[in-house]
Write a protein that holds these residues in place. Structure first.
Motif, PDB file in Angstrom:
ATOM      1  N   PRO A   1       0.972  -1.224   0.037  1.00 13.40           N
ATOM      2  CA  PRO A   1       0.175  -0.164  -0.046  1.00 13.40           C
ATOM      3  C   PRO A   1       0.848   1.365   0.084  1.00 13.40           C
ATOM      4  O   PRO A   1       1.948   1.310   0.389  1.00 13.40           O
ATOM      5  N   SER A   2       0.432   2.351  -0.690  1.00 16.20           N
ATOM      6  CA  SER A   2       1.149   3.380  -1.018  1.00 16.20           C
ATOM      7  C   SER A   2       1.799   3.965   0.295  1.00 16.20           C
ATOM      8  O   SER A   2       2.875   4.563   0.406  1.00 16.20           O
ATOM      9  N   ASP A   3       1.005   3.928   1.530  1.00 15.22           N
ATOM     10  CA  ASP A   3       1.649   4.816   2.597  1.00 15.22           C
ATOM     11  C   ASP A   3       2.550   3.652   3.634  1.00 15.22           C
ATOM     12  O   ASP A   3       2.913   4.148   4.645  1.00 15.22           O
ATOM     13  N   LEU A   4       2.699   2.590   2.997  1.00 14.88           N
ATOM     14  CA  LEU A   4       3.486   1.600   3.619  1.00 14.88           C
ATOM     15  C   LEU A   4       4.951   1.486   2.764  1.00 14.88           C
ATOM     16  O   LEU A   4       5.803   0.979   3.365  1.00 14.88           O
TER      17      LEU A   4
ATOM     18  N   GLY B   1      -4.145  -2.936  -1.498  1.00 14.65           N
ATOM     19  CA  GLY B   1      -3.696  -1.673  -1.278  1.00 14.65           C
ATOM     20  C   GLY B   1      -4.197  -0.835  -0.273  1.00 14.65           C
ATOM     21  O   GLY B   1      -4.471   0.274  -0.330  1.00 14.65           O
ATOM     22  N   TRP B   2      -5.014  -1.373   0.850  1.00 16.07           N
ATOM     23  CA  TRP B   2      -5.632  -0.642   1.888  1.00 16.07           C
ATOM     24  C   TRP B   2      -4.655   0.155   2.607  1.00 16.07           C
ATOM     25  O   TRP B   2      -3.513  -0.534   3.075  1.00 16.07           O
ATOM     26  N   THR B   3      -4.802   1.485   2.724  1.00 18.11           N
ATOM     27  CA  THR B   3      -3.586   1.928   3.301  1.00 18.11           C
ATOM     28  C   THR B   3      -4.184   2.503   4.981  1.00 18.11           C
ATOM     29  O   THR B   3      -5.329   2.286   5.147  1.00 18.11           O
ATOM     30  N   ARG B   4      -3.192   2.828   5.609  1.00 18.11           N
ATOM     31  CA  ARG B   4      -3.520   3.036   6.947  1.00 18.11           C
ATOM     32  C   ARG B   4      -4.602   4.157   7.177  1.00 18.11           C
ATOM     33  O   ARG B   4      -5.296   4.096   8.126  1.00 18.11           O
ATOM     34  N   ALA B   5      -4.530   5.187   6.187  1.00 16.96           N
ATOM     35  CA  ALA B   5      -5.746   6.185   6.320  1.00 16.96           C
ATOM     36  C   ALA B   5      -7.070   5.667   5.892  1.00 16.96           C
ATOM     37  O   ALA B   5      -8.104   6.207   6.336  1.00 16.96           O
ATOM     38  N   ASP B   6      -7.091   4.614   5.416  1.00 19.04           N
ATOM     39  CA  ASP B   6      -8.404   4.059   5.139  1.00 19.04           C
ATOM     40  C   ASP B   6      -9.016   3.579   6.355  1.00 19.04           C
ATOM     41  O   ASP B   6     -10.476   3.341   6.357  1.00 19.04           O
ATOM     42  N   GLY B   7      -8.519   3.427   7.413  1.00 16.63           N
ATOM     43  CA  GLY B   7      -8.734   2.923   8.715  1.00 16.63           C
ATOM     44  C   GLY B   7      -9.178   1.332   8.733  1.00 16.63           C
ATOM     45  O   GLY B   7      -8.683   0.712   7.895  1.00 16.63           O
ATOM     46  N   PRO B   8      -9.514   1.126   9.961  1.00 22.48           N
ATOM     47  CA  PRO B   8      -9.615  -0.353  10.251  1.00 22.48           C
ATOM     48  C   PRO B   8     -10.750  -1.044   9.394  1.00 22.48           C
ATOM     49  O   PRO B   8     -11.584  -0.537   9.058  1.00 22.48           O
ATOM     50  N   VAL B   9     -10.292  -2.381   9.075  1.00 21.87           N
ATOM     51  CA  VAL B   9     -11.409  -3.127   8.635  1.00 21.87           C
ATOM     52  C   VAL B   9     -12.107  -4.140   9.605  1.00 21.87           C
ATOM     53  O   VAL B   9     -11.569  -4.425  10.470  1.00 21.87           O
ATOM     54  N   LEU B  10     -13.264  -4.693   9.235  1.00 19.18           N
ATOM     55  CA  LEU B  10     -13.806  -5.651   9.741  1.00 19.18           C
ATOM     56  C   LEU B  10     -13.302  -7.279   9.048  1.00 19.18           C
ATOM     57  O   LEU B  10     -13.704  -7.303   8.088  1.00 19.18           O
TER      58      LEU B  10
ATOM     59  N   ALA C   1       4.654  -5.215  10.497  1.00 17.06           N
ATOM     60  CA  ALA C   1       6.100  -4.746  10.914  1.00 17.06           C
ATOM     61  C   ALA C   1       6.283  -3.555  10.196  1.00 17.06           C
ATOM     62  O   ALA C   1       6.641  -2.450  10.817  1.00 17.06           O
ATOM     63  N   ALA C   2       6.034  -3.326   8.816  1.00 15.19           N
ATOM     64  CA  ALA C   2       6.210  -2.142   8.138  1.00 15.19           C
ATOM     65  C   ALA C   2       5.316  -0.937   8.734  1.00 15.19           C
ATOM     66  O   ALA C   2       5.924   0.217   9.144  1.00 15.19           O
ATOM     67  N   ALA C   3       3.969  -1.112   9.296  1.00 13.62           N
ATOM     68  CA  ALA C   3       3.263  -0.003   9.635  1.00 13.62           C
ATOM     69  C   ALA C   3       4.068   0.375  11.027  1.00 13.62           C
ATOM     70  O   ALA C   3       3.946   1.609  11.539  1.00 13.62           O
ATOM     71  N   ARG C   4       4.336  -0.759  11.885  1.00 15.28           N
ATOM     72  CA  ARG C   4       4.852  -0.199  13.266  1.00 15.28           C
ATOM     73  C   ARG C   4       5.969   0.512  13.060  1.00 15.28           C
ATOM     74  O   ARG C   4       6.562   1.312  14.043  1.00 15.28           O
ATOM     75  N   ALA C   5       6.964   0.037  12.134  1.00 17.48           N
ATOM     76  CA  ALA C   5       8.156   0.823  11.751  1.00 17.48           C
ATOM     77  C   ALA C   5       7.915   2.104  11.564  1.00 17.48           C
ATOM     78  O   ALA C   5       8.656   3.003  11.952  1.00 17.48           O
ATOM     79  N   LEU C   6       7.095   2.426  10.643  1.00 16.23           N
ATOM     80  CA  LEU C   6       6.612   3.893  10.197  1.00 16.23           C
ATOM     81  C   LEU C   6       6.167   4.692  11.381  1.00 16.23           C
ATOM     82  O   LEU C   6       6.224   5.904  11.541  1.00 16.23           O
ATOM     83  N   GLU C   7       5.585   4.156  12.372  1.00 14.44           N
ATOM     84  CA  GLU C   7       4.918   4.752  13.563  1.00 14.44           C
ATOM     85  C   GLU C   7       5.933   4.687  14.921  1.00 14.44           C
ATOM     86  O   GLU C   7       5.611   4.970  15.728  1.00 14.44           O
ATOM     87  N   GLY C   8       7.077   4.292  14.347  1.00 13.32           N
ATOM     88  CA  GLY C   8       8.085   4.298  15.552  1.00 13.32           C
ATOM     89  C   GLY C   8       7.838   3.190  16.891  1.00 13.32           C
ATOM     90  O   GLY C   8       8.116   3.675  17.897  1.00 13.32           O
TER      91      GLY C   8
END
Length: 760
Positions: A395-398, A502-511, A751-758
């Motif tokens: 996804p683009s923001d990862l 391609g679901w981004t972090r900005a798209d929010g959580p999914v069920l 892991a990529a998301a957590r890395a970007l969020e420190g």
């Protein structure tokens, strides 16, 4: 005084993606000639690099993407101005450059129509040659030892080109220009047939075909490993292969010469035909219909796994035999597929009556891929030859995350490496309960890391403390001082579905609905039927199937009657168990479960399927392969008409099967057919799953519902659930397996998301 002519506009053009081994350089050469562009093109470790100058560079750059060769995948065309070269005329293909590997290697590609026509043409110099190939087909990843992809870095390095092949290889106008495996009978690999330890004289393909028609079992050296073959219509031969492999019931794969042959034995839609004939040439699961095959090919199954001949060798053999063949992996039960010649003789000699061998080495083991068309899309169930090592975009923001190595799970092991906005999900490696598969996993990890020059900044693994991949990750993290992200199993399944979409972090959580066999829960119980509110960095468990004990622990994974006992007891129907599981130690198991001894509580959807199959009389007492009972249950359901769904209840945050059990047992007492009970169970679970998912998604403002986990490989359940979720935005894996073969992609995304969020 005459003014010098102004220099033309010049650019450096970088093409990224799957652009090596696909004829991209001769394509660029022809394109440059057409548009009057001067310059040069070369392969390097990042992809394809072009120096171009002329008046039509915009058209040139646009065509590089829009007209790329069939096997290419262009991810980026990057342009930068550069100094023009005075006096440069024409366009050349330069020698490849080395460096740190950042390009995408190309998967093996099935025999193309042009090469097929040549091997069938008596006037062609490659008539009946088993190793014909060109830039549109042939071995790639299976022979590749290093990047950039050149003949010297493949297992073809030892075959010196003859003058005729050299002329083709050097001619940019020829479809074999820089086709690295190019060969002919004069200079290329040689085929032979071995029987009783000696080479058989004469035409190897003709002799092998005669043996197969006479009921023999042959070991055949394929692209990514050795295979075992026999006549698929010869019950004695198929039964003998089952006995020799000690494989009593697991379906065998089938190979046919063409899609028309497949259509004689199976229903083939246009989408399924396209999948069969695609360059990956996967095993495609198709509904059986029409002419009969040997009953032992796929006992009791509604679907058959068909593939087309992917190599000239297989095409010649199928044509000579004139009938479909069983084509299964050449291995000892539970072990990885054999790739070495001496290993094949040692391990497969007891299984086969002869060896159809050749002298082109296999660089890496690649099983045949498996796919099906379900719920309106191609769904990959196993990545292998023809698919690996294709990458998936993150996804683009990862995309800006540091490199991650994710090691997947214990079963259907596959690993995932991320870098530069792409995820490289490996081929299927196997189940790590088998020591030889563990060694294969270690080798694959080292192979991928070296081949793609991957140096991770973080590692990811499953939450389960005893998985081999967890122990490898822990040791690696300690040794290299790297952060280790432990990802809950079902969270990883949902994250994989999100990442592929391609679901981004900005798209929010999914069920997310994750149905599978078993996964370690953070509460210390065994999960497997989950409704999660999931983002990448975190998740929350909202609901689950009602947990029941697993009587006997691991034994419950192999003996469905144990799960039936637990389900009936939980539903208050324990008195029925004596009739449904006669002669079993029910009292002892109940006592152990009451004390919490060797009976962990689990919400597993997979074990619920096992229990229902046992209640319907469709499950063996002991499974001979994973999923056997569930596959029998689905096969029975496919034979029934549409029937009213069984009801499910809710008990707080739990979906409760108790009402389903009462209805099923009433049907059974009334003499209902197993097919009817199986169909009503599938319909009821799909309806209940969708209703709960929709309710939770609305309650928590989730904008999409994701479905993943190995249980959703069941096409009947998946399609019924999708139908019940009509109108919802759905995320369902397609290119990444929804079973544990896709787990590493989800781990890497987390892991990529957590890395970007420190948060490493």
């Amino acid at each position: 005084m005459t003014q010098p002519e102004p220099l033309p506009t010049a650019e450096t053009i970088r093409v990224r993606g799957q652009v090596q081994g696909v004829g991209f350089r001769p394509f660029a050469w022809r394109l440059a000639a057409r548009l009057g562009v001067a310059g040069e093109v070369r392969n390097d470790a990042e992809g394809v690099l072009i120096h171009a100058q002329g008046a039509r560079l915009d058209a040139f750059a646009r065509a590089l993407r829009e007209e790329a060769p069939k096997l290419a995948r262009v991810d980026a065309v990057e342009r930068a101005p550069c100094p023009a070269r005075p006096g440069l005329t024409g366009f050349s293909i330069a020698a490849s450059a080395g460096g740190a590997a950042r390009t995408q290697a190309t998967p093996d590609a099935a025999l193309c129509p042009a090469c097929r026509a040549e091997i069938a043409d008596p006037a062609d110099r490659r008539f009946r040659y088993a190793f014909a190939n060109c830039t549109e087909c042939g071995p790639r990843f299976s022979i590749m030892r290093a990047v950039p992809y050149d003949r010297a870095t493949t297992t073809m390095a030892g075959f010196a080109l003859c003058l005729a092949c050299r002329a083709e290889y050097d001619d940019p106008a020829d479809r074999r220009f820089h086709a690295q495996p190019v060969a002919c009978p004069v200079c290329g690999p040689r085929l032979w047939l071995e029987r009783d330890g000696a080479e058989v004289s004469g035409d190897a393909v003709a002799a092998a075909a005669a043996m197969l028609r006479d009921g023999a079992i042959l070991a055949i050296k394929g692209l990514g490993g050795w295979q075992l073959a026999c006549d698929a219509r010869d019950e004695a031969a198929v039964a003998r292969l089952r006995a020799r492999k000690r494989r009593p019931a697991k379906p065998f794969a089938l190979m046919a010469a063409d899609a028309a042959t497949v259509a004689r034995f199976a229903a083939v839609s246009e989408a399924e035909r396209a999948l069969l004939e695609s360059p990956a040439a996967p095993i495609v699961l198709l509904a059986a219909q029409g002419a009969a095959l040997a009953p032992s090919v796929a006992p009791g199954q509604w679907a058959l796994g068909w593939m087309l001949a992917a190599t000239p060798l297989h095409a010649l053999l199928l044509d000579a035999v004139g009938r479909p063949l069983v084509m299964t992996s050449g291995n000892l039960s539970g072990e990885p597929q054999v790739i070495g010649d001496d290993e094949a003789r040692a391990k497969l000699g007891a299984f086969c009556d002869g060896f159809l061998a050749h002298d082109r080495p296999i660089a890496r083991r690649l099983d045949d891929p498996v796919a099906r068309v379900a719920a309106g899309a191609v769904r990959v169930l196993r990545r292998g030859r023809g698919m690996a090592p294709q990458t998936l975009p993150l996804p683009s923001d990862l995309a800006g995350a540091p490199p991650v190595a994710a090691l997947g799970g214990q079963l259907k092991a596959a690993l995932c490496l991320t870098r530069d906005g792409a995820a490289l999900l490996s081929h299927h490696i196997g189940d790590l309960d088998e020591p030889s598969t563990c060694a294969e996993f270690d080798a694959a990890l080292a192979d991928y890391a070296a081949l793609f020059d991957h140096a991770p900044a973080a590692l990811a693994c499953d939450l389960h403390p005893d998985h081999r991949t967890t122990r490898i990750a822990e040791s690696w993290a300690e040794r290299a001082n790297l952060p280790l992200v432990r990802v809950q199993h079902h969270h990883a399944h949902i994250a994989a579905a999100m990442a592929e979409a391609g679901w981004t972090r900005a798209d929010g959580p999914v069920l997310g609905v994750a149905f599978d066999g078993l996964g370690w829960g953070p509460d210390g119980t065994v999960w497997g039927g989950e409704w999660l509110l999931a983002g990448y960095s975190e998740f929350r468990r909202l609901a689950h199937l009602k947990p029941v004990p697993l009587p006997g622990g691991d034994a419950a994974q192999r003996e469905p009657w144990r799960n039936l006992l637990a389900q009936l007891d939980a539903a208050g129907l324990g008195t029925e168990a004596e009739a449904l599981a006669p002669g079993k130690p029910l009292r002892a198991l109940r006592a152990a479960a009451a004390r919490g001894v060797n009976a962990p509580r689990s919400s597993s959807a997979g074990r619920l399927f096992d229990a229902v199959a046992a209640a319907c009389g469709l499950a063996p007492e002991r499974l001979s392969f994973e999923g056997e009972a569930a596959m029998a249950l689905e096969a029975a359901a496919r034979r029934a008409p549409d029937l009213a769904p069984y009801p499910f209840g809710r008990d707080g945050a739990a979906l409760d099967p108790a009402p389903m059990w009462r209805a099923l047992l009433a049907d059974r007492a009334a003499g209902a057919a197993p097919e009817a009970m199986a169909a009503r169970f599938h319909a009821g679970l799909a309806q209940a799953t969708a209703t709960l998912a929709r309710d939770l998604a609305r309650a928590h403002d989730a904008r999409a519902i994701a479905l993943s986990g190995g249980v959703f490989q069941n096409a009947t359940l998946l399609e019924a659930t999708v139908a019940a979720l009509a109108g919802e935005a759905l995320l369902i894996p397609a290119q990444a397996p929804m079973n544990d073969g896709g787990l590493a992609l989800g781990q890497a995304a987390v892991a990529a998301a957590r890395a970007l969020e420190g948060r490493l």
